[in-house]
Design an enzyme around this catalytic site. Structure first.
Site, PDB file in Angstrom:
ATOM      1  N   GLN A  59       0.817  -1.213   0.000  1.00  0.00           N
ATOM      2  CA  GLN A  59       0.000   0.000   0.000  1.00  0.00           C
ATOM      3  C   GLN A  59       0.856   1.271   0.000  1.00  0.00           C
ATOM      4  O   GLN A  59       0.336   2.365  -0.203  1.00  0.00           O
ATOM      5  CB  GLN A  59      -0.974  -0.021   1.181  1.00  0.00           C
ATOM      6  CG  GLN A  59      -2.035  -1.114   1.010  1.00  0.00           C
ATOM      7  CD  GLN A  59      -2.987  -1.223   2.188  1.00  0.00           C
ATOM      8  OE1 GLN A  59      -3.065  -0.326   3.018  1.00  0.00           O
ATOM      9  NE2 GLN A  59      -3.702  -2.332   2.251  1.00  0.00           N
ATOM     10  N   ARG A  78     -10.737   1.591  -0.363  1.00  0.00           N
ATOM     11  CA  ARG A  78     -10.503   0.168  -0.551  1.00  0.00           C
ATOM     12  C   ARG A  78     -10.574  -0.202  -2.033  1.00  0.00           C
ATOM     13  O   ARG A  78      -9.804  -1.042  -2.504  1.00  0.00           O
ATOM     14  CB  ARG A  78     -11.508  -0.650   0.260  1.00  0.00           C
ATOM     15  CG  ARG A  78     -11.096  -2.096   0.409  1.00  0.00           C
ATOM     16  CD  ARG A  78     -12.024  -2.885   1.301  1.00  0.00           C
ATOM     17  NE  ARG A  78     -13.315  -3.130   0.668  1.00  0.00           N
ATOM     18  CZ  ARG A  78     -14.128  -4.138   1.004  1.00  0.00           C
ATOM     19  NH1 ARG A  78     -13.794  -4.954   1.977  1.00  0.00           N
ATOM     20  NH2 ARG A  78     -15.276  -4.310   0.401  1.00  0.00           N
ATOM     21  N   TYR A 117      -1.594 -10.223   2.501  1.00  0.00           N
ATOM     22  CA  TYR A 117      -2.728 -10.938   1.918  1.00  0.00           C
ATOM     23  C   TYR A 117      -2.735 -10.982   0.403  1.00  0.00           C
ATOM     24  O   TYR A 117      -3.639 -11.517  -0.213  1.00  0.00           O
ATOM     25  CB  TYR A 117      -4.069 -10.398   2.431  1.00  0.00           C
ATOM     26  CG  TYR A 117      -4.324  -8.919   2.268  1.00  0.00           C
ATOM     27  CD1 TYR A 117      -4.849  -8.413   1.092  1.00  0.00           C
ATOM     28  CD2 TYR A 117      -4.087  -8.042   3.322  1.00  0.00           C
ATOM     29  CE1 TYR A 117      -5.113  -7.052   0.965  1.00  0.00           C
ATOM     30  CE2 TYR A 117      -4.340  -6.692   3.205  1.00  0.00           C
ATOM     31  CZ  TYR A 117      -4.848  -6.206   2.023  1.00  0.00           C
ATOM     32  OH  TYR A 117      -5.109  -4.860   1.902  1.00  0.00           O
ATOM     33  N   ARG A 196     -14.986  -9.905   9.232  1.00  0.00           N
ATOM     34  CA  ARG A 196     -15.652  -9.769   7.929  1.00  0.00           C
ATOM     35  C   ARG A 196     -15.208 -10.883   6.992  1.00  0.00           C
ATOM     36  O   ARG A 196     -16.002 -11.446   6.245  1.00  0.00           O
ATOM     37  CB  ARG A 196     -15.220  -8.447   7.252  1.00  0.00           C
ATOM     38  CG  ARG A 196     -15.914  -7.210   7.655  1.00  0.00           C
ATOM     39  CD  ARG A 196     -15.455  -6.044   6.764  1.00  0.00           C
ATOM     40  NE  ARG A 196     -14.280  -5.367   7.267  1.00  0.00           N
ATOM     41  CZ  ARG A 196     -13.200  -5.089   6.546  1.00  0.00           C
ATOM     42  NH1 ARG A 196     -13.113  -5.442   5.275  1.00  0.00           N
ATOM     43  NH2 ARG A 196     -12.188  -4.442   7.076  1.00  0.00           N
ATOM     44  N   HIS A 260      -6.327  -1.949  15.392  1.00  0.00           N
ATOM     45  CA  HIS A 260      -7.295  -0.843  15.360  1.00  0.00           C
ATOM     46  C   HIS A 260      -8.177  -0.824  16.626  1.00  0.00           C
ATOM     47  O   HIS A 260      -8.000   0.012  17.475  1.00  0.00           O
ATOM     48  CB  HIS A 260      -8.182  -0.831  14.100  1.00  0.00           C
ATOM     49  CG  HIS A 260      -7.427  -0.782  12.817  1.00  0.00           C
ATOM     50  ND1 HIS A 260      -6.496   0.179  12.546  1.00  0.00           N
ATOM     51  CD2 HIS A 260      -7.443  -1.607  11.718  1.00  0.00           C
ATOM     52  CE1 HIS A 260      -5.973  -0.022  11.334  1.00  0.00           C
ATOM     53  NE2 HIS A 260      -6.527  -1.107  10.813  1.00  0.00           N
ATOM     54  N   ASP A 311       0.647   0.579   8.943  1.00  0.00           N
ATOM     55  CA  ASP A 311      -0.539   0.121   8.224  1.00  0.00           C
ATOM     56  C   ASP A 311      -0.509   0.439   6.730  1.00  0.00           C
ATOM     57  O   ASP A 311       0.167  -0.241   5.973  1.00  0.00           O
ATOM     58  CB  ASP A 311      -1.783   0.704   8.920  1.00  0.00           C
ATOM     59  CG  ASP A 311      -3.072   0.025   8.477  1.00  0.00           C
ATOM     60  OD1 ASP A 311      -3.012  -0.901   7.655  1.00  0.00           O
ATOM     61  OD2 ASP A 311      -4.154   0.413   8.962  1.00  0.00           O
TER      62      ASP A 311
HETATM   63 ZN   LIG Z   1      -4.336  -3.188   8.070  1.00  0.00          ZN
END
Ligand SMILES: [Zn+2]
Length: 447
Positions: A59, A78, A117, A196, A260, A311
């Site tokens: 990211q 997202r 991931y 989720r 978080h 993050d």
């Molecule tokens: Zn994260």
């Protein structure tokens, strides 16, 4: 060969000490800490290197993406993140992660938990190449890595995955186990992505799979309660919010890290205090995404501590993460020094976050003590920020007014990786701009 490092001041487990020489063994472990009166110092003030307990290295490629009124929520971000994720191959991932990890080292992070991931090839085929690209990038940057392969098994609470999530998804726990088997042998944990993305009833089976393949003390990380919608969906399905669900399903002890927990409810704070899983806050990303503010004041008042994570990596700076944790509380409570104690703010927050991060990643780092690995950050006390400031108050000055600019050097396992902002990287690092250009041209909406 055994080595020594001498500093004018060292923040050890006993507090700030003047004139200390650290003796290191060949593994970069601290084997002695001796008082010395005068020496050619290797630096002014040495503090523990900061573990970065939560990163998605890829990211880093989203840093600097244009801000528009339409890009207004976590969920719209997202979508943009998925476009980048689906454009990356292992070579590009290596280059982006190498840049992210170099940025981390320069900013005071000496180890990283990579919540990984992006498993499969662009066509969806299983491969270990993406994980190996992360490992290669960490090794070549010189940062200490705990890889956290993510289990992602559905698109949302009881929802099938979307096409954009195809690279993240494992069809079964057996498939995920095959990936873990290929990654065992080097520091590794597991990360059920969130409630989720992983059905609650699957968690106990995931824990025993991790126990069998990686050992019973491997770390387990999960995103929880980041978004109000996630909490209400969880309540609709399970009748309880996420942290309560977790506490009922698994032994929520110190091998767990909850990332978080932004929308934790009062009874869930009780669970965090009672069971003591690690809490990982990512204040810069939580602000960037408009997530909200974790109720840190009531949690810290009861002795709760937290690790930090960069993050989304849109901005990488360890001291700035801690500053925003404190400043967020000042804005909420309309007073100063919310997390301070009688001995100040900076030393306390840095030491606790370093210690929590080490526990979260199951690494022998996070404190300068005998037996720990010599991962450390050296501050330049000649910087104008510290003019007129006593050494014992330097970390207060740093947390309020400083940045990575005051870091003179960063050591990992006793090896100097950063020297006044400079870090030696393989030639592939020079491809970063080209990779970014290519990713953004491939991933723009409609492309
Ligand atoms: Zn994260």
């Amino acid at each position: 060969m055994p080595r020594q490092l001498s500093f004018e001041y060292v923040l050890t487990s006993a507090g700030l000490e003047h004139g200390r020489r650290l003796g290191l063994d060949t593994q970069g472990r601290i084997v002695s800490i001796d008082a010395i009166s005068a020496a050619r110092w290797d630096g002014a003030l040495a503090i523990p290197g900061m573990p970065n307990a939560h990163s998605h290295a890829f990211q880093r490629a989203l840093a600097g993406v244009r801000e528009t009124p339409a890009a207004d929520s976590f969920w719209s971000w997202r979508e943009a993140m998925y476009r980048i994720a689906n454009a990356l191959d292992p070579d590009d991932l290596y280059v982006v992660a190498l840049r992210a990890y170099a940025d981390m080292l320069r900013a005071g992070f000496t180890s990283v938990g990579e919540f990984h991931y992006l498993h499969h090839a662009r066509d969806g085929h299983p491969t270990v190449e993406m994980a190996l690209a992360i490992r290669a990038a960490a090794r070549d940057a010189g940062i200490r890595l705990t890889l956290l392969p993510v289990l992602y098994s559905q698109g949302g609470f009881n929802r099938p995955p979307t096409a954009a999530q195809r690279r993240f998804i494992h069809a079964s726990l057996d498939d995920f186990g095959r990936l873990l088997e290929k990654l065992a042998g080097e520091p590794c944990g597991v990360a059920p992505h969130s409630l989720r993305a992983v059905p609650l009833e699957m968690l106990p089976r995931l824990v025993s799979l991790a126990d069998d393949i990686l050992g019973r003390n491997c770390p387990i990380h999960i995103h929880v309660s980041e978004q109000p919608q996630e909490v209400s969906d969880c309540r609709d399905l399970h009748g309880r919010p996420p942290i309560e669900c977790l506490a009922q399903s698994v032994d929520l002890d110190g091998r767990w890290s909850l990332v978080h927990a932004t929308h934790a409810e009062p009874q869930e704070l009780d669970i965090l205090i009672r069971h003591r899983p690690n809490l990982v806050l990512c204040p810069l990303t939580e602000a960037y995404l408009g997530d909200g503010v974790f109720p840190l004041e009531p949690y810290a008042t009861r002795g709760g501590t937290f690790a930090i994570g960069s993050d989304s990596n849109v901005r990488i700076d360890a001291i700035e993460e801690l500053r925003l944790a404190e400043y967020g509380q000042r804005l909420v409570h309309q007073r100063r020094g919310v997390l301070a104690r009688a001995d100040g703010l900076g030393m306390r927050l840095w030491s606790e976050a370093a210690d929590s991060g080490a526990r979260s990643l199951n690494q022998t780092v996070g404190a300068l003590r005998i037996g720990a690995l010599a991962d450390l950050v050296v501050l330049n006390l000649d910087d104008p920020l510290f003019a007129g400031v006593a050494a014992g108050e330097a970390l207060d000055a740093w947390i309020i007014g400083g940045s990575a600019a005051q870091i003179a050097a960063v050591y990992v396992g006793g090896e100097r990786r950063v020297d006044h902002g400079e870090i030696a990287l393989p030639a592939a690092a020079n491809r970063f701009a080209a990779v970014m250009h290519s990713l953004h041209s491939q991933s723009s909406p409609g492309a």
